[in-house]
Design a protein around this motif. Structure first.
Motif, mmCIF file in Angstrom:
data_model
loop_
_atom_site.group_PDB
_atom_site.id
_atom_site.type_symbol
_atom_site.label_atom_id
_atom_site.label_comp_id
_atom_site.label_asym_id
_atom_site.label_seq_id
_atom_site.Cartn_x
_atom_site.Cartn_y
_atom_site.Cartn_z
ATOM 1 N N ALA A 346 0.835 -1.208 0.000
ATOM 2 C CA ALA A 346 0.000 0.000 0.000
ATOM 3 C C ALA A 346 0.871 1.259 0.000
ATOM 4 O O ALA A 346 0.627 2.204 -0.770
ATOM 5 C CB ALA A 346 -0.918 -0.014 1.225
ATOM 6 N N GLU A 347 1.887 1.267 0.864
ATOM 7 C CA GLU A 347 2.785 2.426 0.934
ATOM 8 C C GLU A 347 3.527 2.623 -0.390
ATOM 9 O O GLU A 347 3.714 3.765 -0.854
ATOM 10 C CB GLU A 347 3.796 2.232 2.065
ATOM 11 N N MET A 348 3.933 1.533 -1.022
ATOM 12 C CA MET A 348 4.762 1.639 -2.224
ATOM 13 C C MET A 348 3.946 1.960 -3.468
ATOM 14 O O MET A 348 4.473 2.536 -4.424
ATOM 15 C CB MET A 348 5.570 0.351 -2.383
ATOM 16 N N ILE A 349 2.676 1.610 -3.490
ATOM 17 C CA ILE A 349 1.810 2.045 -4.595
ATOM 18 C C ILE A 349 1.691 3.560 -4.581
ATOM 19 O O ILE A 349 1.640 4.210 -5.635
ATOM 20 C CB ILE A 349 0.429 1.364 -4.500
ATOM 21 N N ASN A 350 1.687 4.130 -3.367
ATOM 22 C CA ASN A 350 1.631 5.593 -3.246
ATOM 23 C C ASN A 350 2.980 6.263 -3.524
ATOM 24 O O ASN A 350 3.044 7.473 -3.698
ATOM 25 C CB ASN A 350 1.156 5.994 -1.847
ATOM 26 N N GLN A 351 4.050 5.476 -3.521
ATOM 27 C CA GLN A 351 5.380 5.984 -3.882
ATOM 28 C C GLN A 351 5.935 5.074 -4.979
ATOM 29 O O GLN A 351 6.775 4.204 -4.718
ATOM 30 C CB GLN A 351 6.309 5.983 -2.666
ATOM 31 N N PRO A 352 5.475 5.229 -6.207
ATOM 32 C CA PRO A 352 5.813 4.288 -7.294
ATOM 33 C C PRO A 352 7.311 4.095 -7.498
ATOM 34 O O PRO A 352 7.735 3.032 -7.969
ATOM 35 C CB PRO A 352 5.168 4.930 -8.533
ATOM 36 N N GLU A 353 8.112 5.102 -7.151
ATOM 37 C CA GLU A 353 9.558 4.963 -7.330
ATOM 38 C C GLU A 353 10.120 3.863 -6.422
ATOM 39 O O GLU A 353 11.098 3.190 -6.785
ATOM 40 C CB GLU A 353 10.264 6.293 -7.060
ATOM 41 N N LEU A 354 9.516 3.653 -5.249
ATOM 42 C CA LEU A 354 9.949 2.573 -4.359
ATOM 43 C C LEU A 354 9.593 1.219 -4.949
ATOM 44 O O LEU A 354 10.393 0.280 -4.905
ATOM 45 C CB LEU A 354 9.307 2.724 -2.973
ATOM 46 N N LEU A 355 8.396 1.136 -5.496
ATOM 47 C CA LEU A 355 7.948 -0.121 -6.109
ATOM 48 C C LEU A 355 8.815 -0.457 -7.313
ATOM 49 O O LEU A 355 9.190 -1.620 -7.536
ATOM 50 C CB LEU A 355 6.474 0.017 -6.507
ATOM 51 N N GLU A 356 9.172 0.558 -8.065
ATOM 52 C CA GLU A 356 10.018 0.353 -9.240
ATOM 53 C C GLU A 356 11.404 -0.136 -8.824
ATOM 54 O O GLU A 356 11.980 -1.026 -9.456
ATOM 55 C CB GLU A 356 10.128 1.655 -10.035
ATOM 56 N N GLU A 439 12.216 11.734 9.752
ATOM 57 C CA GLU A 439 10.808 11.536 9.364
ATOM 58 C C GLU A 439 10.290 10.182 9.845
ATOM 59 O O GLU A 439 10.012 9.282 9.036
ATOM 60 C CB GLU A 439 10.648 11.646 7.845
ATOM 61 N N PRO A 440 10.126 10.010 11.148
ATOM 62 C CA PRO A 440 9.768 8.696 11.700
ATOM 63 C C PRO A 440 8.432 8.142 11.217
ATOM 64 O O PRO A 440 8.225 6.933 11.252
ATOM 65 C CB PRO A 440 9.741 8.942 13.211
ATOM 66 N N LEU A 441 7.521 8.994 10.759
ATOM 67 C CA LEU A 441 6.210 8.520 10.318
ATOM 68 C C LEU A 441 6.142 8.320 8.803
ATOM 69 O O LEU A 441 5.075 7.993 8.279
ATOM 70 C CB LEU A 441 5.117 9.489 10.770
ATOM 71 N N LYS A 442 7.262 8.495 8.124
ATOM 72 C CA LYS A 442 7.284 8.313 6.670
ATOM 73 C C LYS A 442 7.874 6.951 6.327
ATOM 74 O O LYS A 442 8.825 6.492 6.953
ATOM 75 C CB LYS A 442 8.109 9.417 6.006
ATOM 76 N N PHE A 443 7.309 6.301 5.315
ATOM 77 C CA PHE A 443 7.780 4.998 4.855
ATOM 78 C C PHE A 443 9.020 5.220 3.987
ATOM 79 O O PHE A 443 8.930 5.659 2.838
ATOM 80 C CB PHE A 443 6.672 4.303 4.061
ATOM 81 N N LYS A 444 10.212 4.905 4.551
ATOM 82 C CA LYS A 444 11.484 5.134 3.860
ATOM 83 C C LYS A 444 12.363 3.889 4.008
ATOM 84 O O LYS A 444 13.160 3.781 4.949
ATOM 85 C CB LYS A 444 12.194 6.362 4.433
ATOM 86 N N PRO A 445 12.275 2.938 3.096
ATOM 87 C CA PRO A 445 13.053 1.693 3.201
ATOM 88 C C PRO A 445 14.553 1.902 3.228
ATOM 89 O O PRO A 445 15.285 1.118 3.850
ATOM 90 C CB PRO A 445 12.639 0.905 1.952
ATOM 91 N N GLU A 446 15.035 2.958 2.584
ATOM 92 C CA GLU A 446 16.486 3.150 2.484
ATOM 93 C C GLU A 446 17.142 3.361 3.844
ATOM 94 O O GLU A 446 18.354 3.185 3.978
ATOM 95 C CB GLU A 446 16.810 4.343 1.564
ATOM 96 N N ARG A 447 16.361 3.699 4.859
ATOM 97 C CA ARG A 447 16.949 3.894 6.195
ATOM 98 C C ARG A 447 17.516 2.573 6.744
ATOM 99 O O ARG A 447 18.275 2.581 7.709
ATOM 100 C CB ARG A 447 15.919 4.499 7.149
ATOM 101 N N HIS A 448 17.124 1.448 6.156
ATOM 102 C CA HIS A 448 17.573 0.141 6.644
ATOM 103 C C HIS A 448 18.746 -0.427 5.831
ATOM 104 O O HIS A 448 19.213 -1.519 6.122
ATOM 105 C CB HIS A 448 16.415 -0.859 6.613
ATOM 106 N N LEU A 449 19.191 0.312 4.832
ATOM 107 C CA LEU A 449 20.312 -0.153 4.018
ATOM 108 C C LEU A 449 21.616 0.339 4.632
ATOM 109 O O LEU A 449 21.773 1.533 4.905
ATOM 110 C CB LEU A 449 20.183 0.367 2.582
ATOM 111 N N ASN A 450 22.535 -0.571 4.857
ATOM 112 C CA ASN A 450 23.787 -0.234 5.525
ATOM 113 C C ASN A 450 24.954 -0.800 4.731
ATOM 114 O O ASN A 450 25.288 -1.980 4.843
ATOM 115 C CB ASN A 450 23.799 -0.780 6.948
ATOM 116 N N ASN A 451 25.547 0.050 3.903
ATOM 117 C CA ASN A 451 26.660 -0.364 3.048
ATOM 118 C C ASN A 451 26.268 -1.600 2.242
ATOM 119 O O ASN A 451 25.217 -1.652 1.622
ATOM 120 C CB ASN A 451 27.912 -0.619 3.892
ATOM 121 N N ASN A 452 27.093 -2.630 2.285
ATOM 122 C CA ASN A 452 26.809 -3.854 1.534
ATOM 123 C C ASN A 452 26.407 -5.010 2.445
ATOM 124 O O ASN A 452 26.382 -6.164 2.017
ATOM 125 C CB ASN A 452 28.029 -4.259 0.696
#
Length: 534
Positions: A346-356, A439-452
């Motif tokens: 649901a969150e990613m349909i609203n942010q198509p760039e994340l789904l892509e 932005e704690p209330l925003k859906f941001k998956p990249e916050r969980h990416l840590n280098n490789n």
């Protein structure tokens, strides 16, 4: 009225009088003991204070507020925000309920002092669901819990068993895609509206049914791979149990009210268990009779349960233990994966760039000539980051399963009395602005990416809760991770997703009574791979 009735009338009147006197006496004794206890508490005022909280009423504590301000979890979170505290103490009856919204404090409970908080509360619903505390997750600390945890960890959820049951999980991942594809194609179109909550929940239930019983359907099943009446009734009953297992029920805090079922809570649980047993019991009992006189290869969890022997070569588990543990495993499997995937999509349909971006990662790892498989999971870091973000921002339940203190304990600068119910807030741990400052209330998956580094769904530092941690942490991390990632990966690898016609954005409002989407996610799905793969 005949003569005999007249003669018996004084007897009945005396019986009613005695019953009334007994009830009044018990009530007075209860009040006297509570007042005496409170007077003693005041006389021996502890040097260490309790966590901050609302002033309790005599005897009943804050039960009036609990009843007046439902749902209770929203009242508790609002109260803590107003008091500007990350740990509180709310007295319900004679029970101190201690909610926690700070990861640092949470780690002190479940890591530093894990042994003191390893038990569970005894409630009407957990007693019924576990058949008198015969299982694992909801059982107070003791020999039975230790026995069942060993069985689950060593015999059912081990790496070896996980690998042996790989094909059963693949069958259900394939059926998920088959079912959605058929739902679309039945309308003679290349795009169709899909109820994501429905397919996600049934996929999760299908997986755990296949692992437990070796079957997808209790009845005929649908030719399109979907559920029939039996599967719908069974799944609805499981979610009824989940909705009621850790509710704030007055009778659980005021023991002399138990048995009265003032809010119908007990009746709901009993009815749901009756439905679940209607489907489970014939399979379990037939299999036990069938296996008792024959040697066999273990094909599923039920076979494993039946095969276990004690030191005297007798069955290690009773039939009732097997039945109760399977119900608990079913409950544990259907909620978190389906909810995380529904919210993420649901969150990613609203942010198509994340789904892509997630779709592109899947294409890079698997290509478009085959379906994504479990062996691909280690390489799907962005997909897993999306799921971590869903677990962080949108947990299924507002609180973790309660932990009970087995002794008076000091946590931080506060006293946590023996018998306290400690509730770690899944919702506010994941939204704590001191930890998640960006932005704690925003859906941001990249916050969980840590280098490789490889992304995992577990969070041992309790910055959010996916599988919990400590000795009462979920033993099914491997299975839960596999189910969640495969469900999400198959959905976005095999289909493109968009909002329904005439809807610009998915409504992300939470339900008023829980943390699910207020309305099940309906989204347009379009196949994106070759037809032969479906």
């Amino acid at each position: 009225m005949d003569h005999s009735s007249i003669l018996l009338l004084p007897y009945f009147q005396s019986q009613v009088l005695w019953s009334s006197l007994i009830l009044v006496t018990l009530f007075v004794i209860t009040i006297f003991k509570a007042i005496k206890s409170q007077m003693f508490d005041k006389a021996t005022k502890p040097k260490i204070p309790l966590p901050p909280g609302p002033k309790p009423w005599p005897i009943i504590g804050n039960i009036p507020e609990m009843l007046a301000k439902k749902p209770t979890f929203r009242w508790i979170h609002k109260l803590m925000k107003e008091m500007n505290t990350e740990i509180a103490c709310i007295r319900l009856g004679n029970v101190h309920v201690v909610p926690v919204t700070c990861p640092i404090i949470a780690r002190e409970f479940l890591r530093k002092q894990d042994g003191a908080f390893a038990s569970r509360p005894t409630t009407i619903s957990t007693y019924l669901i576990t058949s008198g505390y015969l299982t694992t997750a909801f059982v107070p600390f003791g020999p039975q819990w230790k026995k069942m945890k060993r069985v689950i960890s060593n015999n059912l959820l081990s790496t070896t068993k996980h690998q042996l049951l790989h094909l059963k999980r693949v069958e259900e991942a394939n059926n998920l895609v088959f079912h959605i594809y058929n739902t679309i194609c039945q309308k003679n179109n290349d795009v169709g509206l899909v109820n994501v909550r429905d397919v996600a929940q049934h996929y999760c239930c299908n997986v755990i049914k296949k692992l437990c019983f070796g079957t997808r359907y209790f009845g005929e099943g649908g030719q399109d791979g979907g559920p029939c009446v039996e599967e719908v009734e069974h799944l609805d009953a499981l979610f009824t149990l989940l909705d009621n297992v850790n509710t704030f029920n007055v009778s659980d805090y005021v023991p002399f009210l138990r048995g009265l079922d003032l809010d119908g809570h007990e009746a709901k649980v009993k009815k749901a268990i009756e439905i679940v047993n209607k489907y489970h019991d014939p399979i379990i009992e037939h299999r036990i009779r069938q296996r008792s006189s024959n040697t066999y290869d273990e094909e599923d969890f039920l076979d494993t349960f039946i095969s276990l022997k004690d030191a005297n070569n007798n069955p290690l588990l009773t039939t009732q233990e097997i039945k109760a543990q399977i119900i608990e495993m079913m409950m544990a499997a259907v909620d978190n994966p389906s909810n995380a995937v529904e919210w993420a999509l649901a969150e990613m349909i609203n942010q198509p760039e994340l789904l892509e971006r997630a779709t592109q990662e899947l294409d890079n790892v698997t290509g478009k000539d085959r379906l994504v498989q479990e062996s691909d999971i280690p390489k799907l870091n962005y997909v897993k980051a999306c799921l971590r973000e869903a677990f962080r921002l949108h947990p299924f339940a507002p609180f973790n399963v309660p932990h009970v203190s087995t002794k008076d304990t000091k946590v931080g600068n506060y006293l946590i009395p023996k018998g306290s119910h400690v509730l770690l807030s899944r919702r506010d741990l994941g939204r704590n602005s001191k930890i998640w400052s960006d932005e704690p209330l925003k859906f941001k998956p990249e916050r969980h990416l840590n280098n490789n580094d490889e992304v995992v769904l577990t969070e041992p530092d309790l910055k959010f809760i996916s599988f919990s941690t400590g000795r009462r942490g979920c033993p099914g991390v491997m299975l839960g991770t596999t189910m969640t990632v495969m469900l999400f990966a198959r959905l976005i690898h095999c289909f493109t997703w968009s909002a329904p016609p005439h809807v610009s954005r998915i409504n992300l409002a939470e339900s008023s009574h829980d943390l699910l989407l207020a309305q099940p996610l309906l989204a347009l799905a379009k196949p994106r791979l070759a037809p032969k793969l479906y």
